[in-house]
Scaffold this active site. Structure first.
Site, PDB file in Angstrom:
ATOM      1  CE  LYS A 189     -40.624 -19.162 -96.338  1.00  0.00           C
ATOM      2  NZ  LYS A 189     -40.960 -17.770 -96.702  1.00  0.00           N
ATOM      3  CE1 TYR A 249     -13.586 -35.138-111.273  1.00  0.00           C
ATOM      4  CE2 TYR A 249     -14.965 -34.566-109.390  1.00  0.00           C
ATOM      5  CZ  TYR A 249     -14.595 -35.456-110.388  1.00  0.00           C
ATOM      6  OH  TYR A 249     -15.251 -36.656-110.498  1.00  0.00           O
TER       7      TYR A 249
HETATM    8  C1  PLP Z   1     -40.644 -16.937 -95.587  1.00  0.00           C
HETATM    9  C2  PLP Z   1     -41.542 -15.878 -95.112  1.00  0.00           C
HETATM   10  C3  PLP Z   1     -41.537 -15.485 -93.767  1.00  0.00           C
HETATM   11  C4  PLP Z   1     -40.492 -15.972 -92.777  1.00  0.00           C
HETATM   12  O1  PLP Z   1     -39.286 -15.279 -93.048  1.00  0.00           O
HETATM   13  P1  PLP Z   1     -37.953 -15.467 -92.171  1.00  0.00           P
HETATM   14  O2  PLP Z   1     -37.039 -14.447 -92.728  1.00  0.00           O
HETATM   15  O3  PLP Z   1     -37.497 -16.858 -92.443  1.00  0.00           O
HETATM   16  O4  PLP Z   1     -38.322 -15.256 -90.763  1.00  0.00           O
HETATM   17  C5  PLP Z   1     -42.494 -14.581 -93.344  1.00  0.00           C
HETATM   18  N1  PLP Z   1     -43.388 -14.064 -94.214  1.00  0.00           N
HETATM   19  C6  PLP Z   1     -43.406 -14.394 -95.533  1.00  0.00           C
HETATM   20  C7  PLP Z   1     -44.411 -13.777 -96.434  1.00  0.00           C
HETATM   21  C8  PLP Z   1     -42.488 -15.303 -96.019  1.00  0.00           C
HETATM   22  O5  PLP Z   1     -42.480 -15.612 -97.327  1.00  0.00           O
END
Ligand code: PLP
Length: 379
Positions: free
Chosen positions: A42, A262
């Site tokens: 993702k 800044y």
């Molecule tokens: C993002 C996600 C993962 C992966 O998690 P990590 O901590 O990056 O390994 C697994 N399962 C679900 C449901 C997620 O949303």
């Protein structure tokens, strides 16, 4: 070569090591031997490039991919061979069933209306379309409630539907001693008993790396594949994947008592030399990495030496302290913002966040290049 925001070549450069991605997947696959190892891709594969990363994982052996949205799913479908299975973690968007069916995406169904809509799609198409059931065992985010198990069973049994997988997500896997890990595991096991013979999946990276009992039939690592630290307070065993470099624009000598940036938040305590580097918060180098008289900023590496951030991070640039450098770097020389010696987790600690946020925010005005390194003897 895909170019993100630097097609002229005069700017920053992100390098993604597809060889390291593959080795990380294979290493986690060995840890979870006996279970299938998915790949969570993702958010543009955590910022590393959805198509390229998915293909690398496929070549390493992955056949199960997890995305958040249907659009990400469509992109993965177009990037890897046909035998890949693609789960959409955000579930079934209302009205999206025909799209999922057409692209062969499997929703992780997380509400009763979603299950109803999917079953209607199955009936309409005369097929048992593949999907997962996502149960909430305590994170109170997405997922069916435990009190809904019997409704769901009645719904699917009425048409003889069998889900491909049941899953849940751990809230505190990065803190192995947290008691919520035990309660979620126990609840998930009790739900599994209601769905005999259906493969189960619970573990993200941290869940996979800390407890074999979390593995079940499928593990779902994300951050560890990309070289990030999954488990708080432990050495990170994964190979670094991402290097981000940005060019030095100017060398600036600053006198004792003068301020930098800044807000004039940091005053130099001695005559100093700064390198002004072309990366800023608009490129994902957070303003919370700034230095001030009260707080040390983060740092970058120049010629293998640490250079602390001085003053506020601007939109397009930062100043870093190179006073003690034996050799003065030159405009055009590259500073390492993230790499083997300075990690996303180092920055995250200074910024008060997690490596995930640093990594997924790194989408700025730099090119993205892909290399495929061979394993080093330590990997
Ligand atoms: C993002 C996600 C993962 C992966 O998690 P990590 O901590 O990056 O390994 C697994 N399962 C679900 C449901 C997620 O949303």
């Amino acid at each position: 070569m895909p170019v993100a925001g630097n097609s002229s070549g005069f700017g920053g450069r992100m390098t993604v090591d597809l060889g390291a991605l593959k080795r990380n997947w294979q290493a986690l696959d060995r840890v979870s031997r006996g279970a299938l190892t998915g790949a969570v891709v993702k958010a543009d594969a955590y910022g590393t490039g959805l198509s390229e990363a998915s293909r690398a994982f496929y070549q390493a052996g992955a056949r199960f991919f997890f995305v958040a949205t249907p659009d990400e799913g469509i992109q993965v479908r177009a990037s890897v061979p046909e035998d890949a299975h693609i789960f959409v973690l955000n579930g079934l968007f209302p009205g999206a069933a025909p799209l999922y069916v057409g692209e062969r995406l499997m929703p992780c169904l997380c509400s009763v209306p979603m299950v109803e809509e999917w079953i209607r799609a199955c009936v309409a198409s005369g097929k048992a379309l593949e999907a997962a059931l996502h149960f909430d065992t305590g994170i109170n985010r997405l997922g069916l409630r435990l009190s809904e198990v019997s409704i769901i069973k009645r719904l699917i049994d009425s048409v003889g539907y069998k889900p491909q997988m049941i899953m849940s997500h751990l809230a505190c896997a990065d803190i192995p001693g947290h008691e919520k890990n035990r309660t979620q595991l126990a609840l998930f096991t009790s739900i599994m008993a209601q769905f005999p013979g259906i493969p189960a999946s619970l573990a993200n990276s941290a869940g996979l790396m800390t407890n074999r009992e979390n593995h079940f039939q499928m593990v779902r690592p994300g951050i560890a594949l990309y070289g990030g630290r999954a488990v708080a307070g432990r050495a990170n065993p994964m190979s670094p994947v991402v290097t981000l470099e940005a060019p030095i624009l100017q060398i600036k000598d600053v006198k004792t008592g003068e301020s930098v940036g800044y807000g004039a938040l940091q005053t130099m305590a001695r005559d100093s030399r700064l390198a002004i580097i072309a990366i800023g918060y608009a490129d994902g180098f957070f303003r919370s990495l700034s230095g001030s008289n009260a707080h040390r900023g983060s740092r970058v590496m120049i010629n293998g030496r640490p250079a602390p951030v001085v003053g506020r991070v601007s939109m397009d640039m930062i100043g870093v302290d190179i006073t003690d450098f034996p050799q003065i770097p030159r405009p055009g020389d590259m500073a390492e913002i993230v790499g083997k010696t300075i990690t996303i987790d180092d920055h995250a600690e200074v910024a008060g966040t997690i490596g995930y946020e640093i990594l997924t925010s790194m989408k700025g005005r730099y090119s993205r290049n892909f290399i495929e390194s061979a394993a080093t003897p330590t990997e």
